[in-house]
Design a protein around this motif. Structure first.
Motif, mmCIF file in Angstrom:
data_model
loop_
_atom_site.group_PDB
_atom_site.id
_atom_site.type_symbol
_atom_site.label_atom_id
_atom_site.label_comp_id
_atom_site.label_asym_id
_atom_site.label_seq_id
_atom_site.Cartn_x
_atom_site.Cartn_y
_atom_site.Cartn_z
ATOM 1 N N TYR A 258 0.825 -1.329 0.080
ATOM 2 C CA TYR A 258 0.122 0.038 0.049
ATOM 3 C C TYR A 258 0.830 1.382 -0.210
ATOM 4 C CZ TYR A 258 -3.640 3.472 1.576
ATOM 5 O OH TYR A 258 -4.078 4.772 1.491
ATOM 6 N N LEU A 259 1.924 1.331 0.746
ATOM 7 C CA LEU A 259 2.707 2.318 1.118
ATOM 8 C C LEU A 259 3.494 2.613 -0.391
ATOM 9 C CD1 LEU A 259 4.161 4.585 2.647
ATOM 10 C CD2 LEU A 259 5.941 2.853 3.323
ATOM 11 N N ILE A 260 3.934 1.765 -1.022
ATOM 12 C CA ILE A 260 4.524 1.949 -2.448
ATOM 13 C C ILE A 260 3.864 2.354 -3.501
ATOM 14 C CG2 ILE A 260 6.006 0.669 -3.890
ATOM 15 C CD1 ILE A 260 7.155 -1.080 -1.968
ATOM 16 N N SER A 261 2.560 1.970 -3.444
ATOM 17 C CA SER A 261 1.721 2.332 -4.348
ATOM 18 C C SER A 261 1.183 3.755 -4.141
ATOM 19 C CB SER A 261 0.477 1.316 -4.642
ATOM 20 O OG SER A 261 -0.425 1.503 -5.301
ATOM 21 N N LEU B 41 -6.833 -12.940 -6.258
ATOM 22 C CA LEU B 41 -6.654 -11.791 -5.748
ATOM 23 C C LEU B 41 -6.422 -10.536 -6.469
ATOM 24 C CD1 LEU B 41 -4.461 -12.450 -2.338
ATOM 25 C CD2 LEU B 41 -6.687 -11.344 -2.568
ATOM 26 N N LEU B 42 -5.561 -10.872 -7.639
ATOM 27 C CA LEU B 42 -5.446 -9.703 -8.487
ATOM 28 C C LEU B 42 -6.880 -9.387 -9.424
ATOM 29 C CD1 LEU B 42 -3.267 -7.873 -9.845
ATOM 30 C CD2 LEU B 42 -2.753 -9.641 -11.680
ATOM 31 N N LEU B 43 -7.485 -10.384 -9.641
ATOM 32 C CA LEU B 43 -8.683 -10.068 -10.388
ATOM 33 C C LEU B 43 -9.763 -9.520 -9.372
ATOM 34 C CD1 LEU B 43 -8.950 -13.344 -12.705
ATOM 35 C CD2 LEU B 43 -8.422 -11.331 -13.229
ATOM 36 N N TRP B 44 -9.838 -9.993 -8.405
ATOM 37 C CA TRP B 44 -10.970 -9.588 -7.398
ATOM 38 C C TRP B 44 -10.634 -7.980 -7.030
ATOM 39 C CZ3 TRP B 44 -10.210 -8.571 -1.845
ATOM 40 C CH2 TRP B 44 -11.241 -8.323 -1.295
ATOM 41 N N THR B 45 -9.357 -7.858 -6.608
ATOM 42 C CA THR B 45 -8.996 -6.276 -6.056
ATOM 43 C C THR B 45 -8.980 -5.563 -7.262
ATOM 44 O OG1 THR B 45 -6.513 -6.893 -6.610
ATOM 45 C CG2 THR B 45 -7.434 -7.164 -4.270
ATOM 46 N N SER B 46 -8.706 -5.974 -8.499
ATOM 47 C CA SER B 46 -8.888 -4.954 -9.530
ATOM 48 C C SER B 46 -10.217 -4.562 -9.854
ATOM 49 C CB SER B 46 -8.543 -5.693 -11.031
ATOM 50 O OG SER B 46 -7.034 -6.032 -10.982
ATOM 51 N N GLN B 47 -11.235 -5.504 -9.722
ATOM 52 C CA GLN B 47 -12.687 -5.098 -9.820
ATOM 53 C C GLN B 47 -13.158 -4.316 -8.791
ATOM 54 O OE1 GLN B 47 -14.737 -8.683 -10.462
ATOM 55 N NE2 GLN B 47 -13.716 -9.238 -12.583
ATOM 56 N N ARG B 48 -12.771 -4.583 -7.478
ATOM 57 C CA ARG B 48 -13.253 -3.794 -6.472
ATOM 58 C C ARG B 48 -12.846 -2.446 -6.248
ATOM 59 N NH1 ARG B 48 -16.489 -5.092 -2.145
ATOM 60 N NH2 ARG B 48 -16.113 -3.941 0.012
ATOM 61 N N PHE B 49 -11.578 -2.545 -6.306
ATOM 62 C CA PHE B 49 -10.950 -1.188 -5.770
ATOM 63 C C PHE B 49 -10.415 -0.148 -6.860
ATOM 64 C CE2 PHE B 49 -9.839 -4.317 -2.485
ATOM 65 C CZ PHE B 49 -10.246 -3.852 -1.503
ATOM 66 N N VAL B 50 -10.465 -0.755 -8.314
ATOM 67 C CA VAL B 50 -10.382 0.332 -9.180
ATOM 68 C C VAL B 50 -11.505 1.234 -9.359
ATOM 69 C CG1 VAL B 50 -9.990 0.584 -11.812
ATOM 70 C CG2 VAL B 50 -8.840 -1.256 -10.378
ATOM 71 N N GLY B 51 -11.284 2.515 -9.454
ATOM 72 C CA GLY B 51 -12.396 3.355 -9.301
ATOM 73 C C GLY B 51 -11.509 4.718 -8.599
ATOM 74 N N ASN B 52 -12.710 5.938 -8.555
ATOM 75 C CA ASN B 52 -12.300 7.263 -7.857
ATOM 76 C C ASN B 52 -11.101 7.804 -8.368
ATOM 77 O OD1 ASN B 52 -12.367 9.178 -6.270
ATOM 78 N ND2 ASN B 52 -11.573 8.157 -4.465
ATOM 79 N N TRP C 3 -4.821 -0.426 -3.064
ATOM 80 C CA TRP C 3 -5.051 -1.682 -2.279
ATOM 81 C C TRP C 3 -4.646 -3.025 -3.025
ATOM 82 C CZ3 TRP C 3 -5.785 -1.085 2.779
ATOM 83 C CH2 TRP C 3 -6.428 0.243 3.210
ATOM 84 N N ILE C 4 -4.951 -2.776 -4.298
ATOM 85 C CA ILE C 4 -4.401 -4.114 -5.067
ATOM 86 C C ILE C 4 -3.019 -4.640 -4.695
ATOM 87 C CG2 ILE C 4 -3.886 -4.867 -7.401
ATOM 88 C CD1 ILE C 4 -5.673 -2.986 -8.415
ATOM 89 N N ALA C 5 -1.866 -3.740 -4.764
ATOM 90 C CA ALA C 5 -0.661 -4.318 -4.446
ATOM 91 C C ALA C 5 -0.796 -4.818 -2.852
ATOM 92 C CB ALA C 5 0.378 -3.200 -4.513
ATOM 93 N N ALA C 6 -1.444 -4.103 -2.138
ATOM 94 C CA ALA C 6 -1.304 -4.589 -0.564
ATOM 95 C C ALA C 6 -1.913 -5.840 -0.490
ATOM 96 C CB ALA C 6 -2.209 -3.621 0.142
ATOM 97 N N PHE C 7 -3.096 -6.165 -0.941
ATOM 98 C CA PHE C 7 -3.691 -7.570 -0.812
ATOM 99 C C PHE C 7 -2.821 -8.564 -1.649
ATOM 100 C CE2 PHE C 7 -7.389 -5.263 0.403
ATOM 101 C CZ PHE C 7 -8.069 -5.993 1.216
ATOM 102 N N VAL C 8 -2.327 -8.272 -2.810
ATOM 103 C CA VAL C 8 -1.501 -9.635 -3.384
ATOM 104 C C VAL C 8 -0.196 -9.596 -2.878
ATOM 105 C CG1 VAL C 8 -0.451 -9.963 -5.676
ATOM 106 C CG2 VAL C 8 -2.633 -8.846 -5.728
ATOM 107 N N LEU C 9 0.431 -8.545 -2.409
ATOM 108 C CA LEU C 9 1.797 -9.006 -1.703
ATOM 109 C C LEU C 9 1.646 -9.581 -0.338
ATOM 110 C CD1 LEU C 9 3.659 -5.475 -2.485
ATOM 111 C CD2 LEU C 9 3.956 -7.898 -3.619
ATOM 112 N N SER C 10 0.504 -9.406 0.334
ATOM 113 C CA SER C 10 0.514 -9.969 1.545
ATOM 114 C C SER C 10 0.296 -11.637 1.604
ATOM 115 C CB SER C 10 -0.651 -9.653 2.332
ATOM 116 O OG SER C 10 -2.282 -9.946 1.484
ATOM 117 N N VAL C 11 0.161 -12.146 0.474
ATOM 118 C CA VAL C 11 0.043 -13.687 0.316
ATOM 119 C C VAL C 11 1.613 -14.244 0.395
ATOM 120 C CG1 VAL C 11 -0.502 -15.380 -1.368
ATOM 121 C CG2 VAL C 11 -1.855 -13.488 -0.897
ATOM 122 N N PHE C 12 2.298 -13.561 -0.268
ATOM 123 C CA PHE C 12 3.715 -14.191 -0.344
ATOM 124 C C PHE C 12 4.306 -14.610 1.100
ATOM 125 C CE2 PHE C 12 3.520 -11.712 -4.294
ATOM 126 C CZ PHE C 12 3.994 -12.861 -5.068
#
Length: 575
Positions: free
Chosen positions: A44-47, A262-273, A280-289
């Motif tokens: 999240y911070l980097i993004s 995760l990438l598909l779900w976050t792309s649909q949910r958080f892309v906007g505004n 939040w996309i990078a935040a959710f995806v990176l947390s899996v590693f």
């Protein structure tokens, strides 16, 4: 599970230290939570910093969280390692103490059910497997299931259907893959452990009798036997490695699906505004590693439960006490009777002794000959009461030897190939035969065995320290020390188990003469493959494949038995 439900070795320690166990599991959960949270905040911070670099105040809170989780992850990891390993080492140390006390207290009964190789298997394999049960199975599995429920519940606040999708994908890792591993690879692991335990037993038995293999010129057969067993073990291990490689690939594929979902779900949910929520996309995806390390070990941890199960069963079988309320007491001359004696080792189909009948009168001198594996050493163990016959019995004055328990040492003494001397004084070593013996009595038996002059020549005499295992003395001198112990104990029956192996001919003959002179009034049972001095025995028997093939006095056999004549000729170097 049934083996663990009836366990009396491992389960009590889990109850005794359950608070520490739960603390270690919770600390493990916090370690992976901190690692995932660190990656979540970092993503999240980097993004966020890349999208709005002009306003540092908007990313101040993620910076603080990143620092906090960056510090907490190694701290929790370190504390978890301290707690879990301290718990495991405390538990296994008490487990080892219990095992040693069982082996010491019930040693004579343990030997009836286990050979030396089995005991080595218990000490070398089973305790380590029980230790790994916690470090490699219980802790990782409990932590992974805590993470699993946390992840599903947390995602449920964002999207119920996506939480169900992730629950299914992670379920493949926490349940399906482990069960698959148990079904496919578990049987191979049981085979591997059986082969290892078999190698312990065979190597121990054959190394102890390696002189017989060499003497019978079967050295190549000895090597080939273990090469074949080792090859079977390697074949099983190679099959396990191939399965593990395929399984690791599938685990990585499952994590790839999780990342893609995760990438598909976050792309649909958080892309906007205008892309503001896309941080939040990078935040959710990176947390899996960081979670890969928590879930990828579960299949290998689960399949090892087969090893733990067998170890738990073996340990619980060991804790069988056979108490004898009162040991028989014998007086006067002791006659040994062997009546229809048959014996087969547990987990073996080979009958070592078959319907053996013998009578050994008091004061009789008997030599037992036979190839390696013919049953000589087994017969010696039955004579001492260390083993219980499958059929028939071995009796002293009509009383079966197993009934004597530890008191059998009062009637049957043993001199082995390499008598052991302890790292204490000569006097203390000899008084093992009779702790109350006076120094005058000790000097008397030293005179009898021909060691009085040697001990008198030492600066400290009887107070001379003996190096560990008695290495400062020659082989013949150690045997004489062992004989002096038995003379102090006044044991009426002496069992010799290849006592002259490795000695030069002069020393060997001198030792034989000493034995015969000092023990002329006692019963002597001489297990040997070397015929030097055998003409001074009252009776010679030859055991072949567990059957009594030859029996008679040396004079009779020298005239009537071609087999005995051939053995005598080989021993004397005449053919």
């Amino acid at each position: 599970m049934s083996a663990f439900a009836q366990d009396t070795w491992v389960k009590p320690f889990m109850k005794q230290y359950k608070k520490t166990l739960l603390l270690a599991i919770f600390l493990g959960f916090l370690t992976f939570f901190s690692a995932a949270a660190l990656m979540f905040n970092s993503g999240y911070l980097i993004s966020r910093a890349a999208s709005l670099p002009e306003n540092i105040l908007l990313i101040y809170i993620p910076i603080v969280f990143t620092r906090g989780f960056g510090i907490s992850r190694p701290v929790f990891r370190y504390i978890e390692r301290l707690v879990s390993h301290n718990w495991v080492l405390k538990m296994t140390s008490k487990l080892r103490l219990k095992l040693y006390q069982t082996l010491e207290t019930d040693g004579i009964f343990v030997k009836r059910h286990y050979r030396m190789g089995d005991i080595l298997g218990l000490l070398a394999e089973d305790i380590n497997h029980i230790q790994d049960l916690y470090l490699r199975t219980i802790f990782p599995t409990a932590i992974a299931w805590m993470l699993y429920f946390f992840i599903v519940i947390a995602l449920g606040f964002f999207s119920l259907w996506f939480a169900l999708v992730m629950a299914l994908l992670f379920f493949l890792l926490v349940a399906v893959m482990p069960v698959w591993s148990i079904l496919v690879n578990g049987a191979r692991q049981e085979q591997e452990k059986r082969y290892k335990n078999g190698l312990y037993t065979e190597l121990t038995d054959n190394v102890l009798g390696v002189s017989d293999w060499i003497f019978s010129q079967r050295g190549e057969e000895y090597v080939a036997l273990h090469e074949a067993n080792q090859a079977e073990l390697l074949t099983v291990q190679q099959a396990m490695r191939r399965f593990n490689n395929r399984r690791s690939f599938l685990i990585q594929c499952v994590f790839g699906l999780i990342l893609l979902a995760l990438l598909l779900w976050t792309s649909q949910r958080f892309v906007g505004n205008h892309g503001g929520q896309a941080n939040w996309i990078a935040a959710f995806v990176l947390s899996v590693f960081p979670l890969i390390d928590a879930f990828s070990v579960l299949p290998s941890a689960a399949e090892e439960t087969n090893r733990y199960k067998e170890s738990i069963v073996r340990l619980n079988q060991l804790s069988v006490k056979e108490e004898v309320e009162a040991h028989p007491v014998l007086e006067g001359p002791i006659e040994i009777t062997i009546d229809h004696l048959s014996f087969t080792y547990p987990n073996s189909t080979k009958q070592v002794l078959k319907q053996l009948d013998l009578t050994i009168p008091a004061g009789h001198k008997m030599a037992i000959l036979g190839r390696s594996g013919s049953g000589k050493s087994t017969l010696a163990s039955l004579l001492r009461g260390d083993l219980v016959p499958e059929q028939g019995q071995v009796c002293l004055n009509g009383i079966p030897t197993p009934l004597f328990g530890d008191a059998i040492a009062n009637y049957v003494g043993v001199i082995q190939q390499s008598p052991y001397l302890f790292n204490t004084t000569i006097l203390n070593n000899l008084r093992l035969g009779d702790p109350t013996a006076s120094e005058e009595k000790v000097w008397e038996v030293l005179q009898q065995v021909g060691l009085k002059g040697l001990v008198e020549s030492l600066p400290d005499g009887l107070a001379t320290m003996v190096d560990e295992a008695g290495l400062r003395f020659s082989g013949g001198e150690r045997h004489r020390m062992a004989l002096a112990r038995l003379l102090l104990k006044e044991t009426p029956i002496i069992l010799f188990d290849e006592p002259t192996v490795g000695l030069d001919p002069i020393t060997e003959q001198a030792l034989i003469d000493t034995f015969l002179t000092t023990l002329k009034d006692k019963t002597m049972i001489w297990i040997t493959h070397h015929l030097q001095g055998i003409e001074k025995m009252d009776q010679v028997i030859f055991i072949e494949e567990g059957i009594l093939e030859i029996s008679g006095s040396p004079e009779e056999l020298a005239k009537t038995s071609l087999r005995y004549q051939q053995l005598k000729a080989i021993d004397e170097g005449r053919s």
